[in-house]
Motif scaffolding. Structure first.
Motif, PDB file in Angstrom:
ATOM      1  N   GLY A   1       3.955  11.113 -24.877  1.00 39.20           N
ATOM      2  CA  GLY A   1       5.257  10.689 -25.365  1.00 39.20           C
ATOM      3  C   GLY A   1       6.321  10.998 -24.345  1.00 39.20           C
ATOM      4  O   GLY A   1       6.051  11.525 -23.276  1.00 39.20           O
ATOM      5  N   PRO A   2       7.593  10.647 -24.643  1.00 41.53           N
ATOM      6  CA  PRO A   2       8.681  10.932 -23.722  1.00 41.53           C
ATOM      7  C   PRO A   2       8.758  12.427 -23.435  1.00 41.53           C
ATOM      8  O   PRO A   2       8.755  13.257 -24.339  1.00 41.53           O
ATOM      9  CB  PRO A   2       9.921  10.423 -24.456  1.00 41.53           C
ATOM     10  N   ALA A   3       8.844  12.775 -22.181  1.00 40.69           N
ATOM     11  CA  ALA A   3       8.874  14.186 -21.781  1.00 40.69           C
ATOM     12  C   ALA A   3      10.305  14.691 -21.779  1.00 40.69           C
ATOM     13  O   ALA A   3      11.188  14.107 -21.185  1.00 40.69           O
ATOM     14  CB  ALA A   3       8.253  14.346 -20.408  1.00 40.69           C
ATOM     15  N   ALA A   4      10.498  15.817 -22.442  1.00 41.63           N
ATOM     16  CA  ALA A   4      11.833  16.397 -22.490  1.00 41.63           C
ATOM     17  C   ALA A   4      12.004  17.478 -21.434  1.00 41.63           C
ATOM     18  O   ALA A   4      13.114  17.807 -21.041  1.00 41.63           O
ATOM     19  CB  ALA A   4      12.098  17.000 -23.875  1.00 41.63           C
ATOM     20  N   ALA A   5      10.873  18.065 -20.967  1.00 47.17           N
ATOM     21  CA  ALA A   5      10.960  19.145 -19.988  1.00 47.17           C
ATOM     22  C   ALA A   5      11.456  18.615 -18.674  1.00 47.17           C
ATOM     23  O   ALA A   5      11.107  17.517 -18.261  1.00 47.17           O
ATOM     24  CB  ALA A   5       9.581  19.778 -19.831  1.00 47.17           C
TER      25      ALA A   5
ATOM     26  N   ASP B   1       5.678  -0.189 -16.084  1.00 48.60           N
ATOM     27  CA  ASP B   1       5.791   0.564 -17.326  1.00 48.60           C
ATOM     28  C   ASP B   1       4.638   1.572 -17.400  1.00 48.60           C
ATOM     29  O   ASP B   1       3.819   1.674 -16.484  1.00 48.60           O
ATOM     30  CB  ASP B   1       5.809  -0.356 -18.549  1.00 48.60           C
ATOM     31  N   ARG B   2       4.581   2.312 -18.495  1.00 51.74           N
ATOM     32  CA  ARG B   2       3.571   3.355 -18.635  1.00 51.74           C
ATOM     33  C   ARG B   2       2.145   2.780 -18.519  1.00 51.74           C
ATOM     34  O   ARG B   2       1.292   3.328 -17.807  1.00 51.74           O
ATOM     35  CB  ARG B   2       3.736   4.061 -19.987  1.00 51.74           C
TER      36      ARG B   2
ATOM     37  N   VAL C   1       8.760   9.518 -13.661  1.00 49.29           N
ATOM     38  CA  VAL C   1       8.129   8.762 -12.582  1.00 49.29           C
ATOM     39  C   VAL C   1       8.493   7.286 -12.697  1.00 49.29           C
ATOM     40  O   VAL C   1       8.851   6.640 -11.701  1.00 49.29           O
ATOM     41  CB  VAL C   1       6.595   8.931 -12.628  1.00 49.29           C
ATOM     42  N   ILE C   2       8.438   6.749 -13.891  1.00 47.99           N
ATOM     43  CA  ILE C   2       8.758   5.332 -14.101  1.00 47.99           C
ATOM     44  C   ILE C   2      10.208   5.052 -13.753  1.00 47.99           C
ATOM     45  O   ILE C   2      10.533   4.040 -13.117  1.00 47.99           O
ATOM     46  CB  ILE C   2       8.447   4.934 -15.555  1.00 47.99           C
ATOM     47  N   ARG C   3      11.108   5.966 -14.146  1.00 48.62           N
ATOM     48  CA  ARG C   3      12.523   5.778 -13.808  1.00 48.62           C
ATOM     49  C   ARG C   3      12.713   5.772 -12.295  1.00 48.62           C
ATOM     50  O   ARG C   3      13.482   4.969 -11.759  1.00 48.62           O
ATOM     51  CB  ARG C   3      13.372   6.882 -14.451  1.00 48.62           C
ATOM     52  N   GLU C   4      12.011   6.665 -11.610  1.00 48.47           N
ATOM     53  CA  GLU C   4      12.141   6.739 -10.164  1.00 48.47           C
ATOM     54  C   GLU C   4      11.594   5.480  -9.490  1.00 48.47           C
ATOM     55  O   GLU C   4      12.192   4.968  -8.540  1.00 48.47           O
ATOM     56  CB  GLU C   4      11.401   7.979  -9.642  1.00 48.47           C
ATOM     57  N   LEU C   5      10.477   4.967 -10.000  1.00 48.17           N
ATOM     58  CA  LEU C   5       9.908   3.749  -9.436  1.00 48.17           C
ATOM     59  C   LEU C   5      10.859   2.570  -9.602  1.00 48.17           C
ATOM     60  O   LEU C   5      11.044   1.766  -8.677  1.00 48.17           O
ATOM     61  CB  LEU C   5       8.565   3.435 -10.113  1.00 48.17           C
ATOM     62  N   ASN C   6      11.463   2.481 -10.787  1.00 40.33           N
ATOM     63  CA  ASN C   6      12.416   1.396 -11.031  1.00 40.33           C
ATOM     64  C   ASN C   6      13.659   1.546 -10.167  1.00 40.33           C
ATOM     65  O   ASN C   6      14.211   0.560  -9.684  1.00 40.33           O
ATOM     66  CB  ASN C   6      12.789   1.343 -12.510  1.00 40.33           C
TER      67      ASN C   6
ATOM     68  N   ALA D   1       0.831  -1.206   0.000  1.00 38.09           N
ATOM     69  CA  ALA D   1       0.000   0.000   0.000  1.00 38.09           C
ATOM     70  C   ALA D   1       0.863   1.254   0.000  1.00 38.09           C
ATOM     71  O   ALA D   1       0.538   2.256  -0.660  1.00 38.09           O
ATOM     72  CB  ALA D   1      -0.935  -0.007   1.211  1.00 38.09           C
ATOM     73  N   ALA D   2       1.983   1.205   0.713  1.00 36.05           N
ATOM     74  CA  ALA D   2       2.904   2.344   0.730  1.00 36.05           C
ATOM     75  C   ALA D   2       3.469   2.589  -0.665  1.00 36.05           C
ATOM     76  O   ALA D   2       3.643   3.746  -1.086  1.00 36.05           O
ATOM     77  CB  ALA D   2       4.029   2.087   1.730  1.00 36.05           C
ATOM     78  N   GLN D   3       3.735   1.527  -1.407  1.00 39.89           N
ATOM     79  CA  GLN D   3       4.237   1.670  -2.773  1.00 39.89           C
ATOM     80  C   GLN D   3       3.173   2.290  -3.685  1.00 39.89           C
ATOM     81  O   GLN D   3       3.485   3.133  -4.534  1.00 39.89           O
ATOM     82  CB  GLN D   3       4.666   0.301  -3.313  1.00 39.89           C
ATOM     83  N   VAL D   4       1.921   1.877  -3.498  1.00 41.24           N
ATOM     84  CA  VAL D   4       0.834   2.434  -4.301  1.00 41.24           C
ATOM     85  C   VAL D   4       0.711   3.935  -4.050  1.00 41.24           C
ATOM     86  O   VAL D   4       0.603   4.741  -4.992  1.00 41.24           O
ATOM     87  CB  VAL D   4      -0.500   1.726  -3.990  1.00 41.24           C
ATOM     88  N   ARG D   5       0.749   4.328  -2.789  1.00 42.86           N
ATOM     89  CA  ARG D   5       0.644   5.752  -2.470  1.00 42.86           C
ATOM     90  C   ARG D   5       1.827   6.530  -3.054  1.00 42.86           C
ATOM     91  O   ARG D   5       1.672   7.662  -3.517  1.00 42.86           O
ATOM     92  CB  ARG D   5       0.552   5.941  -0.959  1.00 42.86           C
ATOM     93  N   THR D   6       3.002   5.913  -3.040  1.00 41.99           N
ATOM     94  CA  THR D   6       4.185   6.547  -3.626  1.00 41.99           C
ATOM     95  C   THR D   6       3.975   6.818  -5.110  1.00 41.99           C
ATOM     96  O   THR D   6       4.333   7.886  -5.625  1.00 41.99           O
ATOM     97  CB  THR D   6       5.432   5.667  -3.423  1.00 41.99           C
ATOM     98  N   MET D   7       3.386   5.856  -5.816  1.00 38.28           N
ATOM     99  CA  MET D   7       3.130   6.040  -7.242  1.00 38.28           C
ATOM    100  C   MET D   7       2.202   7.229  -7.475  1.00 38.28           C
ATOM    101  O   MET D   7       2.443   8.057  -8.358  1.00 38.28           O
ATOM    102  CB  MET D   7       2.519   4.771  -7.837  1.00 38.28           C
TER     103      MET D   7
END
Length: 293
Positions: free
Chosen positions: A281-285, A228-229, A210-215, A191-197
């Motif tokens: 798409g991939p975010a560049a900002a 993944d997305r 966000v995905i990079r941070e989760l991994n 549940a803590a992981q879900v809230r983190t997401m």
């Protein structure tokens, strides 16, 4: 349905006799119920010798096995031999020796029909090599189809009624929950992981970040796969995390505890609704610093 309505001149029809007895009582006798069934079937096959019928030596005997299931050793072997093209006619003493369940009976008949095999009940004038036998079969299969549809409707009605009461009705268990006594119970670590997401998504300008941070944090799906997305977006839309149950577009209060409060849910969904195009798409900002420990 393709059936053999008459025997071609000189053709030999290989007849397999199937016997069954529900209890084991008396099976150790020199002449038992299985033997009596087989003797009657052999006599019937002998009476059809002019039609080319011949009894196979292989025995398909299920002693001490209920007719309410298809999980029977001799029946499985019979089906395998039918599928291998080794049998032309299946002969039984009574229909209920083959199956006591109408739906199971229809399944067996479908298998027989698919392989051009007919079957005969010697004590009930049931013979699918004749037009009357096929008519009787079609009537039975029609009732079986009706039974399947009624059962399906009952199941759908039960699921709908249960979900309206907020009950979880099975399926894939979402990250953050375990199932105990058929109920969703919060798994605090997950549940803590879900809230983190939810928190990372609500505070970031980039789904990719966000995905990079989760991994990087080693957060995985319920099955241990990297997020993944698609998995992230599916999780963010899952209203179970709000303590709700959905059914055909309608939402009902669930009987389980929520993991994500209304404020966090709304924050994440404000980002979802306001930044769909940017996040497609991939975010560049550059993303804003994370505020989650």
């Amino acid at each position: 349905m393709t059936r053999k309505t008459q025997t071609e001149p000189g053709r030999r029809l290989r007849c397999a006799i199937y016997t069954r007895k529900s209890s084991e009582e008396g099976l150790d006798m020199e002449f038992n119920s299985l033997d009596a069934q087989r003797e009657a079937c052999e006599a019937y096959i002998a009476s059809q010798r002019a039609e080319g019928w011949a009894c196979l030596r292989e025995r398909y005997d299920d002693g001490g096995v209920s007719g309410g299931t298809l999980d029977r050793p001799a029946l499985k072997q019979l089906i395998a031999d039918v599928e291998d093209g080794l049998i032309d006619v299946v002969v039984v003493y009574k229909i209920d020796r083959l199956s006591r369940a109408l739906m199971d009976f229809s399944k067996l008949v479908e298998i027989f029909d698919r392989h051009g095999v007919t079957f005969v009940s010697v004590t009930q004038s049931f013979n699918t090599t004749t037009s009357m036998g096929r008519l009787t079969l079609n009537i039975l299969l029609s009732f079986a189809q009706f039974e399947r549809e009624v059962i399906g409707e009952r199941i759908r009605d039960k699921v709908a009624a249960s979900k309206k009461k907020g009950m979880w009705m099975g399926g894939y268990v979402p990250l953050g929950y375990d199932v105990v006594d058929r109920k969703l119970i919060v798994n605090e670590a997950e549940a803590a992981q879900v809230r983190t997401m939810f928190e990372l998504f609500a505070r970031s300008d980039s789904t990719a970040a966000v995905i990079r941070e989760l991994n990087a944090r080693g957060i995985r799906s319920k099955r241990g796969r990297p997020i993944d997305r698609g998995a992230l977006y599916k999780l963010l839309h899952n209203r179970i995390y709000r303590g709700e149950i959905t059914h055909k577009g309608e939402t009902y209060p669930g009987m389980h505890e929520p993991i994500v409060d209304a404020e966090l849910w709304d924050a994440a969904h404000a980002v979802l609704s306001g930044n769909r195009n940017q996040r497609a798409g991939p975010a560049a900002a550059p993303s804003r610093p994370y505020c989650v420990a």
